[in-house]
Design a protein around this motif. Structure first.
Motif, PDB file in Angstrom:
ATOM      1  N   GLN A 135       3.475   6.694   6.195  1.00 17.70           N
ATOM      2  CA  GLN A 135       3.849   5.354   6.687  1.00 17.70           C
ATOM      3  C   GLN A 135       5.216   5.445   7.193  1.00 17.70           C
ATOM      4  O   GLN A 135       6.087   6.203   7.304  1.00 17.70           O
ATOM      5  N   SER A 136       5.210   4.420   8.037  1.00 15.87           N
ATOM      6  CA  SER A 136       6.360   4.207   9.053  1.00 15.87           C
ATOM      7  C   SER A 136       7.719   3.997   7.881  1.00 15.87           C
ATOM      8  O   SER A 136       7.539   3.303   7.107  1.00 15.87           O
ATOM      9  N   ASN A 137       8.560   4.514   8.402  1.00 14.62           N
ATOM     10  CA  ASN A 137       9.898   4.320   7.804  1.00 14.62           C
ATOM     11  C   ASN A 137       9.998   4.950   6.363  1.00 14.62           C
ATOM     12  O   ASN A 137      10.779   4.364   5.457  1.00 14.62           O
ATOM     13  N   GLY A 176      -1.121  -3.652  13.415  1.00 18.88           N
ATOM     14  CA  GLY A 176      -1.000  -2.301  13.613  1.00 18.88           C
ATOM     15  C   GLY A 176      -2.061  -1.394  13.843  1.00 18.88           C
ATOM     16  O   GLY A 176      -3.324  -1.884  13.972  1.00 18.88           O
ATOM     17  N   MET A 231      -2.095   7.761   8.242  1.00 18.45           N
ATOM     18  CA  MET A 231      -0.979   7.549   9.072  1.00 18.45           C
ATOM     19  C   MET A 231      -0.976   6.153   9.895  1.00 18.45           C
ATOM     20  O   MET A 231      -2.037   5.739  10.615  1.00 18.45           O
ATOM     21  N   ASP A 232      -0.063   5.308   9.617  1.00 23.22           N
ATOM     22  CA  ASP A 232      -0.394   3.831  10.198  1.00 23.22           C
ATOM     23  C   ASP A 232       0.943   3.460  10.665  1.00 23.22           C
ATOM     24  O   ASP A 232       2.357   3.931  10.163  1.00 23.22           O
ATOM     25  N   ASN A 233       1.050   2.588  11.661  1.00 22.09           N
ATOM     26  CA  ASN A 233       2.417   1.970  12.002  1.00 22.09           C
ATOM     27  C   ASN A 233       1.889   0.654  12.891  1.00 22.09           C
ATOM     28  O   ASN A 233       0.901   0.348  13.215  1.00 22.09           O
ATOM     29  N   MET A 234       3.060  -0.202  12.716  1.00 23.14           N
ATOM     30  CA  MET A 234       2.970  -1.464  13.107  1.00 23.14           C
ATOM     31  C   MET A 234       2.659  -1.657  14.474  1.00 23.14           C
ATOM     32  O   MET A 234       3.469  -0.982  15.029  1.00 23.14           O
ATOM     33  N   ASN A 235       2.251  -2.837  15.155  1.00 24.28           N
ATOM     34  CA  ASN A 235       2.396  -3.032  16.833  1.00 24.28           C
ATOM     35  C   ASN A 235       3.774  -3.550  16.799  1.00 24.28           C
ATOM     36  O   ASN A 235       4.526  -4.383  16.184  1.00 24.28           O
TER      37      ASN A 235
END
Length: 148
Positions: free
Chosen positions: A59-61, A113, A133-137
């Motif tokens: 995940q992001s961060n 995202g 794995m993901d991230n926001m737009n």
């Protein structure tokens, strides 16, 4: 992992163009729908059960999380929202594959995202997530005050 699944031109790989109207095969769609149901319910154990024993959440961060027990612990305080997942593209061979997609929540228009799921299974078995794995737009940048 098989290089064929990720090489894009292996003869056994199945590909889908990035069009929203191209449905996933049922066995891959099940992965997304089970993920949505577990997320909406805030059921960390059900989410973790979708992963391979040695799977990853990226995940992001956040630092990488590996293994079902750690994935379940990471998801304990997440979920409970009306997650929507849609596939943009996928490929599979006998034991490896991936889904590239986008996500949003509820009836909000558009996607918040994007994600990639790498998948694996024992020959003829059920698909499990090896990595998520993901991230926001990115939010649009406000116009500069000195711009015309």
């Amino acid at each position: 992992m098989s290089a064929r699944a990720f090489g894009h031109d292996g003869p056994a790989a199945t590909h889908a163009p990035g069009r929203a109207d191209d449905p996933l095969p049922a066995e891959l769609d099940r992965v997304l729908r089970d993920y949505e149901r577990a997320w909406r319910a805030g059921d960390a154990a059900a989410l973790a059960s979708l992963f391979a024993e040695d799977g990853f959440v990226l995940q992001s961060n956040q630092p990488p999380v590996r293994g079902r027990a750690a994935i379940q612990a990471a998801y304990e305080e997440q979920g409970g929202a009306p997650l929507r997942l849609r596939a943009l593209a996928y490929a599979v061979d006998d034991t490896t594959g991936y889904i590239i997609g986008a996500y949003g929540y509820g009836d909000a228009p558009g996607d918040m995202g994007k994600f990639t799921l790498t998948l694996r299974r024992a020959p003829g078995g059920q698909w499990l997530i090896f990595s998520d794995m993901d991230n926001m737009n990115a939010l649009p940048k406000p116009p500069r005050k000195d711009a015309p």
